[in-house]
Write a protein that holds these residues in place. Structure first.
Motif, PDB file in Angstrom:
ATOM      1  N   TRP A  19      41.232   4.392  50.197  1.00 31.85           N
ATOM      2  CA  TRP A  19      39.956   4.269  49.500  1.00 31.85           C
ATOM      3  C   TRP A  19      40.057   4.791  48.066  1.00 31.85           C
ATOM      4  CZ3 TRP A  19      36.290   7.291  47.084  1.00 31.85           C
ATOM      5  CH2 TRP A  19      35.073   6.662  46.809  1.00 31.85           C
ATOM      6  N   LEU A  22      41.691   2.205  45.917  1.00 29.61           N
ATOM      7  CA  LEU A  22      40.765   1.111  45.656  1.00 29.61           C
ATOM      8  C   LEU A  22      39.722   1.511  44.614  1.00 29.61           C
ATOM      9  CD1 LEU A  22      40.228  -0.149  49.316  1.00 29.61           C
ATOM     10  CD2 LEU A  22      41.323  -1.430  47.463  1.00 29.61           C
ATOM     11  N   PHE A  27      37.812  -1.183  42.759  1.00 28.07           N
ATOM     12  CA  PHE A  27      37.744  -2.009  43.965  1.00 28.07           C
ATOM     13  C   PHE A  27      38.196  -3.459  43.739  1.00 28.07           C
ATOM     14  CE2 PHE A  27      34.785   1.513  44.585  1.00 28.07           C
ATOM     15  CZ  PHE A  27      35.325   2.055  45.741  1.00 28.07           C
ATOM     16  N   TYR A  30      40.044  -4.613  46.808  1.00 31.83           N
ATOM     17  CA  TYR A  30      39.307  -4.487  48.075  1.00 31.83           C
ATOM     18  C   TYR A  30      39.198  -5.843  48.766  1.00 31.83           C
ATOM     19  CZ  TYR A  30      35.287  -3.972  51.206  1.00 31.83           C
ATOM     20  OH  TYR A  30      34.450  -3.979  52.288  1.00 31.83           O
ATOM     21  N   ARG A 158      34.861  -0.785  55.494  1.00 29.89           N
ATOM     22  CA  ARG A 158      36.254  -1.238  55.496  1.00 29.89           C
ATOM     23  C   ARG A 158      36.373  -2.595  56.187  1.00 29.89           C
ATOM     24  NH1 ARG A 158      40.633   2.608  58.004  1.00 29.89           N
ATOM     25  NH2 ARG A 158      40.729   3.310  55.857  1.00 29.89           N
TER      26      ARG A 158
END
Length: 189
Positions: A19, A22, A27, A30, A158
């Motif tokens: 995380w 990301l 992100f 992602y 997620r």
């Protein structure tokens, strides 16, 4: 004008390397993984999710801890995601897995019935108050199911898995909090 000047953040920001990496890259890498009992499993970037459509709603958030706040949420209606992945007839619920941890450790997760996710105000939010979702409020993606209490709206999503029964996840009660504390299954507002 109804939007609260401060919207209380809840939960711990994820600490996993995945995380953090990301988030450090805004992100861009992602991918939301959606699978389980679906005809069309997918992995979608935030740009792909945004391209699928956007709905906005100004809603009052109720927290089980006793606070409330009003925010504008923007995101993809769950019915649009379900139209893409096409849950199989045996799918009764969807489990939302978080990058975040539960209060007693381990991955945080929660589930909702397919029927509840087809509610007109159920969406995967990627914006809050006209801006991209912030880290404290669930970036890159959080669930909004407005007829539920806040703890049912998973942040830092997620992946999503469509399942037949909650007996197959955690302790079988339907979510992390339900598995670790007592919560009635029908904690509707």
């Amino acid at each position: 004008e109804d939007i609260s000047p401060y919207f209380w953040p809840n939960g711990k920001i994820p600490t996993s390397d995945e995380w953090r990496d990301l988030a450090a890259n805004n992100f861009q890498d992602y991918r939301l993984r959606v699978g389980g009992l679906v005809e069309n499993p997918v992995e979608l970037s935030l740009d792909e999710l945004r391209a699928m459509g956007k709905k906005t709603q100004v809603t009052l958030h109720h927290c089980i801890q006793g606070w409330s706040g009003i925010a504008e949420w923007g995101g993809l209606p769950m019915v649009e995601l379900m139209a893409l992945v096409r849950p199989k007839p045996g799918a009764r619920r969807a489990v939302f897995y978080s990058f975040g941890e539960g209060g007693e450790g381990g991955i945080f997760y929660d589930s909702h019935t397919i029927e509840n996710l087809t509610h007109s105000q159920s969406l995967l939010a990627y914006e809050m108050n006209y801006e991209p979702l912030g880290e404290q409020h669930g970036a890159p993606l959080r669930l909004r199911v407005e007829n539920q209490l806040g703890f049912k709206m998973v942040k830092w999503i997620r992946s999503i898995e469509f399942i037949e029964s909650t007996r197959s996840i955690g302790e079988g009660e339907g979510g992390y909090n339900e598995d670790h504390e007592y919560f009635g299954e029908l904690a509707n507002i």
